[in-house]
Design an enzyme around this catalytic site. Structure first.
Site, PDB file in Angstrom:
ATOM      1  N   ASP A 108       0.869  -1.170   0.000  1.00  0.00           N
ATOM      2  CA  ASP A 108       0.000   0.000   0.000  1.00  0.00           C
ATOM      3  C   ASP A 108       0.919   1.238   0.000  1.00  0.00           C
ATOM      4  OD1 ASP A 108      -2.166   1.641  -0.057  1.00  0.00           O
ATOM      5  OD2 ASP A 108      -3.245   0.662   1.573  1.00  0.00           O
TER       6      ASP A 108
HETATM    7  C1  BGC Z   1      -5.121   2.991  -0.008  1.00  0.00           C
HETATM    8  C2  BGC Z   1      -5.212   1.920  -1.058  1.00  0.00           C
HETATM    9  C3  BGC Z   1      -5.145   2.533  -2.424  1.00  0.00           C
HETATM   10  C4  BGC Z   1      -3.854   3.314  -2.529  1.00  0.00           C
HETATM   11  C5  BGC Z   1      -3.630   3.937  -3.897  1.00  0.00           C
HETATM   12  C6  BGC Z   1      -3.923   3.913  -0.223  1.00  0.00           C
HETATM   13  O1  BGC Z   1      -3.957   4.995   0.618  1.00  0.00           O
HETATM   14  O2  BGC Z   1      -5.051   2.407   1.263  1.00  0.00           O
HETATM   15  O3  BGC Z   1      -6.384   1.176  -0.886  1.00  0.00           O
HETATM   16  O4  BGC Z   1      -5.245   1.570  -3.415  1.00  0.00           O
HETATM   17  O5  BGC Z   1      -3.858   4.338  -1.566  1.00  0.00           O
HETATM   18  O6  BGC Z   1      -4.460   4.983  -4.135  1.00  0.00           O
END
Ligand code: BGC
Length: 750
Positions: free
Chosen positions: A293
């Protein structure tokens, strides 16, 4: 092969082979026909360690009014061949410009992968995921994600960071909006539908995209519902509740996984070898790639698990993480770690290989621009049939929580007062994580939806108040409108950014003075029917509203065509069939509350729930306000007694359980028929109820259908003592339209 792909193929191969002038024609021909595995191997033989590390790096672009923007640093890294993927860059032009740099200006011309959060739609926005789950309609969910993939791929996207398959049982947690709710079985079935919809049957097609099961694992169990918070959980809960939807994702062929931000039992997920190597790879045989993430590698320092970012980089690659989203960690430290002998180069080869294989599967080496077709982009976005599908999904996702004295459906001959801050809203209605959907643009408000059914002269409108804030100045006008109307429809709820990431709440009531507004109207017109239409991203505490409104329709955030879908339900064009995928508590103090809890040693007696020294509260009942699986229809369904094919089954038998369901009301309608079991005694205690199957059926008024469920020993298994096990004994079973019932039938497994 079309012209574009031929050109890019020749270009690519020319680049690949230019670095090895001694490669002869024969070898080039062999390359063209070899399997993608051997193509990847050939390519990797040409790659430097830095280039391999480059494939494990992802950076984000941004968006300005004129289109995607990429920082000069990131452009430089792309040109150097040090980036494998980009997120938050879309549109044909935006992705083509960057792809051209990767393909034409880097030494090996390896195409970039473009990822984006296509969560419940890309441009045409469907109801939020919790709402989609409320439809219990797997075909519709698959269709919606197919549409999302079609739109996203037409704008250059190869990969969605979805579905989020985290089980969530805490309505304080903002991201409960993004998942399928609290149940393991429903969540797992929905996971498969999303993966199928996004990835289709053939990844090399230009309208399919990679799916990503996230967030592995336990993210939904954040303590106190606070985002990113600590997760501690025993093996029973991890294996039996939180892992199964991820296993379902692997079984349905999901290509990628994303790490969770949280720690689990003291080890941050992004550095957690046990969950990524031992479970995901070794036990489940997942052979796609894992992305972190956003900045999750670096966050292991804040977690107190890594000494510094370099140490975090080492922990992540060793745990089995292939791609680094936004930490810059792999780019900065991996080579050094190899040089120092701390990281085996085989780990980098493994990660790079998985990422390249995925790019091959998508067909990007055949044609890196296959997702870049302006004509297709223009023709695909917001297609009328997509908007129509979103309208249907909005109607199917709505859950009728209350309908006293047949307050709904509305008829066209009445004057309706439309009151509330969300009546004319076109911004919140598409919800959080709304892809590239236009807020205030294409969305249809409830007001517009109702205009399709009612002449303007029969619509009265007053906003009444804002979603948040203390301003009551609009109350007087709202009361005035209510007095003039035959019925009152109030559209209330949360702001779209009160749910989603980093949007946890400790108060799950309607925000601002909205409840006061209903109270004011209720006391001004005590005898008029009030219909409450809700938009929100989580289960709310509706205890007060339940006593004030005659009818309540939960519509979540229903998406781009939401206003149409809601009006279809209000006027009976679609008979509501949604069922709650998550429990609605009476108040926040009951949390965590979910239907498949354990019994305890002192369960409450049903004839005296307040009995002392039992597992109850002294101030509220144990029961929720609205249970999992619950939702009303304009018609009524009667369930016959359950019939079992046998009272005893062996481990190799299949039990058939059936009921006859009759539509006893005045409308045709859908019913979600749910099959639950209860394993009465286990080597570890089992939940009081577990959903084991469901079928959504359609019955004309007066019609009956017999519905059967087949239960085998496999359906009764659970994890204990390091393995899945099925234990003999007595199992209760029921087939109902809600989780709120007492078992009366059982069978024996021996
Ligand atoms: C989120 C993810 C997301 C990623 C990209 C993160 O802050 O937890 O679920 O896919 O950002 O945008």
């Amino acid at each position: 092969m079309n012209k574009l792909s031929l050109v890019s193929f020749v270009l690519l191969m020319a680049t690949v082979f230019s670095c090895k002038s001694d490669i002869n024609q024969n070898e080039k021909d062999k390359f063209k026909t070899s399997s993608i595995e051997s193509k990847v191997d050939s390519l990797m033989r040409l790659m430097t360690l830095e280039e391999k590390i480059g494939q494990t790096v992802m950076y984000s672009g941004g968006w300005s009014v004129t289109g995607p923007v990429v920082s000069s640093d990131n452009l430089k890294y792309i040109k150097e061949g040090n980036v494998g993927a980009m997120l938050n860059v879309y549109s044909v032009k935006g992705t083509r410009d960057l792809q051209k740099i990767a393909v034409e200006q880097t030494r090996l011309g390896i195409p970039l992968l473009f990822g984006y959060d296509v969560i419940h739609g890309f441009k045409t926005i469907f109801p939020i995921n919790l709402g989609l789950a409320a439809s219990w309609d797997l075909k519709d969910i698959e269709k919606g994600s197919r549409i999302a993939a079609t739109e996203a791929s037409a704008e250059g996207i190869h990969w969605t960071f979805a579905p989020m398959v985290d089980i969530a049982r805490d309505p304080r947690w903002g991201r409960i909006s993004e998942g399928a709710g609290e149940d393991v079985y429903l969540g797992s079935e929905i996971t498969k539908a999303y993966v199928k919809g996004f990835q289709g049957n053939d990844l090399s097609k230009h309208n399919t995209i990679l799916a990503c099961a996230k967030h592995f694992v336990g993210y939904g169990a954040a303590q106190a519902g606070r985002d990113y918070h600590t997760v501690n959980m025993g093996m029973d809960e991890l294996r039996n509740v939180y892992l199964p939807p991820f296993k379902a994702a692997v079984d349905s062929g999901v290509e990628t996984f994303m790490t969770a931000f949280n720690e689990i039992n003291g080890v941050p997920a992004t550095g957690n070898k046990f969950i990524f190597r031992d479970i995901l790879r070794d036990e489940w045989g997942f052979n796609g790639f894992v992305v972190t993430d956003y900045t999750a590698i670096n966050e292991m320092v804040e977690h107190g698990f890594a000494e510094n970012e370099k140490h975090a980089t080492e922990l992540a690659i060793k745990a089995g993480i292939d791609q680094d989203m936004m930490s810059s960690a792999n780019r900065l430290y991996l080579k050094e770690l190899v040089d120092e002998g701390k990281v085996d180069v085989a780990l980098i080869n493994e990660a790079c290989r998985r990422i390249l294989l995925t790019k091959y599967k998508l067909g990007l080496f055949d044609d890196p621009y296959k997702y870049c077709d302006e004509q297709r982009e223009k023709e695909t976005i917001y297609k009328p049939e997509f908007l129509e599908a979103a309208r249907k999904s909005a109607a199917m996702s709505s859950v009728l929580l209350k309908n006293e004295e047949r307050t709904l459906p509305l008829n066209k001959n009445q004057t309706i007062a439309l009151i509330g801050p969300l009546v004319k809203d076109k911004e919140n209605i598409i919800g959080n994580w709304a892809g590239a959907g236009d807020r205030n643009g294409k969305a249809i408000s409830v007001y517009q939806g109702i205009q399709e059914y009612l002449k303007d002269s029969k619509i009265l409108f007053a906003k009444g108040c804002e979603i948040e804030g203390e301003d009551r100045k609009g109350f007087a006008k709202a009361i005035n409108m209510a007095k003039k109307a035959d019925k009152i429809v109030m559209v209330l709820g949360e702001d779209y950014d009160m749910s989603g990431e980093a949007a946890s709440r400790t108060d799950i009531k309607l925000p601002g003075v909205q409840t006061e507004l209903i109270k004011a109207i209720r006391s001004a017109v005590p005898n008029k029917k009030i219909i409450l239409v809700l938009m929100n991203g989580r289960p709310l505490d509706l205890s007060e509203e339940d006593t004030l409104a005659d009818a309540i329709l939960e519509t979540w955030f229903p998406g781009t065509s939401g206003g149409f879908g809601i009006a279809d339900v209000l006027f009976g064009m679609y008979n509501p069939s949604g069922k709650l995928p998550v429990t609605f508590p009476r108040n926040i103090g009951q949390i965590p509350i979910y239907y498949n809890m354990k019994n305890t040693g002192r369960p409450i007696p049903s004839d005296n729930p307040k009995e002392d020294y039992k597992s109850n509260y002294i101030d509220v009942p144990n029961t929720p306000l609205y249970p999992f699986g619950y939702g009303l229809s304009y018609t009524t369904f009667e369930y016959s007694k359950i019939k079992l094919s046998s009272e005893t089954i062996s481990f190799s038998d299949i039990l058939t359980a059936s009921v006859t369901i009759t539509n006893t009301g005045d409308y045709d309608g859908h019913e979600v028929v749910q099959c639950y079991i209860h394993d009465k005694v286990g080597s570890i205690t089992r939940p009081v109820k577990e959903l084991k199957g469901f079928q959504k059926i359609f019955l004309k008024k007066g019609e009956s259908k017999t519905i059967s469920f087949e239960i085998s020993a496999k359906d009764l298994e659970f994890y204990n003592n390091q393995k899945f096990t099925v234990e003999p004994g007595i199992f209760e079973i029921a087939i109902k339209g809600t989780s709120d019932f007492d078992f009366v039938a059982s069978f024996k497994l021996e």
